[in-house]
Design a protein around this motif. Structure first.
Motif, PDB file in Angstrom:
ATOM      1  N   PRO A 191      48.509  27.120  52.445  1.00 11.35           N
ATOM      2  CA  PRO A 191      47.595  27.519  52.342  1.00 11.35           C
ATOM      3  C   PRO A 191      46.809  27.285  53.018  1.00 11.35           C
ATOM      4  CG  PRO A 191      47.962  27.057  49.664  1.00 11.35           C
ATOM      5  CD  PRO A 191      48.909  26.583  50.943  1.00 11.35           C
ATOM      6  N   GLN A 245      37.673  31.802  36.272  1.00 10.24           N
ATOM      7  CA  GLN A 245      37.471  30.760  37.952  1.00 10.24           C
ATOM      8  C   GLN A 245      38.188  31.689  38.637  1.00 10.24           C
ATOM      9  OE1 GLN A 245      37.980  26.521  39.034  1.00 10.24           O
ATOM     10  NE2 GLN A 245      36.314  26.591  39.711  1.00 10.24           N
ATOM     11  N   VAL A 252      41.693  36.026  53.379  1.00 12.91           N
ATOM     12  CA  VAL A 252      42.365  36.235  52.358  1.00 12.91           C
ATOM     13  C   VAL A 252      43.613  37.062  52.398  1.00 12.91           C
ATOM     14  CG1 VAL A 252      41.615  36.174  49.253  1.00 12.91           C
ATOM     15  CG2 VAL A 252      40.233  35.487  50.634  1.00 12.91           C
ATOM     16  N   SER A 279      43.524  26.736  53.323  1.00 15.35           N
ATOM     17  CA  SER A 279      42.493  26.430  52.351  1.00 15.35           C
ATOM     18  C   SER A 279      42.115  27.861  50.925  1.00 15.35           C
ATOM     19  CB  SER A 279      40.789  27.474  52.919  1.00 15.35           C
ATOM     20  OG  SER A 279      40.439  28.195  52.981  1.00 15.35           O
ATOM     21  N   ILE A 280      41.666  27.072  50.422  1.00 15.50           N
ATOM     22  CA  ILE A 280      41.485  27.697  49.135  1.00 15.50           C
ATOM     23  C   ILE A 280      39.953  27.604  48.847  1.00 15.50           C
ATOM     24  CG2 ILE A 280      41.469  26.857  46.283  1.00 15.50           C
ATOM     25  CD1 ILE A 280      43.525  25.387  46.991  1.00 15.50           C
ATOM     26  N   ILE A 281      39.390  28.743  48.116  1.00 15.67           N
ATOM     27  CA  ILE A 281      38.698  29.636  47.169  1.00 15.67           C
ATOM     28  C   ILE A 281      38.512  29.670  46.559  1.00 15.67           C
ATOM     29  CG2 ILE A 281      36.889  31.821  48.071  1.00 15.67           C
ATOM     30  CD1 ILE A 281      38.016  32.265  51.080  1.00 15.67           C
ATOM     31  N   THR A 282      37.284  30.055  45.782  1.00 11.76           N
ATOM     32  CA  THR A 282      37.326  29.458  44.195  1.00 11.76           C
ATOM     33  C   THR A 282      35.730  30.309  44.083  1.00 11.76           C
ATOM     34  OG1 THR A 282      36.135  27.464  43.934  1.00 11.76           O
ATOM     35  CG2 THR A 282      38.236  27.426  43.729  1.00 11.76           C
ATOM     36  N   ILE A 283      35.560  31.216  42.890  1.00 13.45           N
ATOM     37  CA  ILE A 283      34.708  31.769  43.042  1.00 13.45           C
ATOM     38  C   ILE A 283      34.339  31.589  41.300  1.00 13.45           C
ATOM     39  CG2 ILE A 283      33.097  34.007  42.701  1.00 13.45           C
ATOM     40  CD1 ILE A 283      34.462  35.116  45.205  1.00 13.45           C
ATOM     41  N   ASP A 284      33.191  31.417  40.862  1.00  8.73           N
ATOM     42  CA  ASP A 284      33.261  31.364  39.077  1.00  8.73           C
ATOM     43  C   ASP A 284      32.639  32.523  38.374  1.00  8.73           C
ATOM     44  OD1 ASP A 284      34.013  29.202  38.883  1.00  8.73           O
ATOM     45  OD2 ASP A 284      31.908  27.891  39.770  1.00  8.73           O
ATOM     46  N   ASP A 285      33.058  33.366  37.338  1.00  8.21           N
ATOM     47  CA  ASP A 285      32.304  34.743  36.764  1.00  8.21           C
ATOM     48  C   ASP A 285      32.408  34.101  35.181  1.00  8.21           C
ATOM     49  OD1 ASP A 285      32.330  37.158  36.266  1.00  8.21           O
ATOM     50  OD2 ASP A 285      34.841  37.699  36.683  1.00  8.21           O
ATOM     51  N   PRO A 286      30.709  33.786  35.783  1.00 11.83           N
ATOM     52  CA  PRO A 286      30.799  33.788  34.392  1.00 11.83           C
ATOM     53  C   PRO A 286      30.454  34.528  33.094  1.00 11.83           C
ATOM     54  CG  PRO A 286      28.808  34.266  35.426  1.00 11.83           C
ATOM     55  CD  PRO A 286      30.211  34.086  36.740  1.00 11.83           C
TER      56      PRO A 286
END
Lengths: 78, 147
Positions: free
Chosen positions: A11, A25, A41, A13-20
């Motif tokens: 990869p 994550q 992506v 880059s790595i994308i992280t998105i928090d899902d509260p």
């Protein structure tokens, strides 16, 4: 909880998105165009046509402008 | 060894730039981390953000880049926020994603995936909000780069 789905071996880059809402994550890996460095992506089966540059040995974004080999490093004056 | 720096900016208007990192004429900015989050009352809205390269800087408020190592020298690259005149973008969204207002978006570059400015004057990368699905939340951008 941490969700990681590997979609590529190398990869860019790595994308992280928090899902509260679900206390998760979500992590996504991207590839990038070796000519314009556009990141995307990986979505297997998305139907988007990408390209490959045999001089650079890497993937391209698929735009017509990136069909000609002008490496990103050269554009940015490395 | 490259020194690392960080800066941040907020934006509450759609189709506007929240933060830029502008390379110097003697040094390149290699952006390797971007964070986007929302402040204010939590709500369900989609924030559509993008990162684009620009070739000419616009009019904005200068942000003093903070060295991530307090003993490092002052940054040679510049950073701006709160643009009144947008930079001249090259037209390629190098990163284009949407996320929920309640979420935090983070982007980590891997080796050879960094966004690198050229040494041309006024060249850099801008982090902008393209659209809100509803409301006008305040979006905060943070960027880290090496130079």
């Amino acid at each position: 909880m941490h969700l990681l789905k590997h979609t590529t071996r190398k990869p860019k880059s790595i994308i992280t998105i928090d899902d509260p809402e679900f206390n998760q994550q979500i992590q996504m890996e991207t590839k990038c165009c070796c000519h314009c460095r556009q990141h995307w992506v990986l979505k297997p089966g998305s139907g988007v046509t990408r390209g490959y540059c045999f001089k650079c040995g890497d993937v391209t974004c698929g735009r017509k402008a990136c069909g000609t080999c002008v490496p990103y490093e050269k554009k940015q004056g490395w | 060894m490259a020194s690392a720096y960080g800066s941040g900016g907020t934006i509450a208007v759609a189709a506007d730039t929240g933060l830029t990192v502008i390379g110097g004429t003697t040094v390149k900015a290699r952006i390797d981390y971007i964070l986007a989050s929302c402040s204010g009352t939590p709500a369900d809205a989609t924030i559509d953000i993008s990162v684009q390269q620009f070739t000419a800087d616009g009019t904005g408020t200068a942000v003093t880049p903070e060295p991530l190592d307090v003993d490092d020298r002052v940054a040679l690259c510049a950073s701006k926020k709160t643009y009144s005149a947008e930079p001249t973008y090259a037209g390629i969204n190098v990163l284009d994603l949407g996320f929920n207002q309640r979420s935090v978006f983070q982007w980590y570059a891997q080796p050879n995936g960094e966004l690198v400015s050229s040494k041309a004057a006024g060249d850099g990368y801008g982090m902008r909000v393209d659209a809100f699905s509803t409301g006008t939340p305040t979006v905060q951008f943070i960027a880290h780069w090496k130079e």
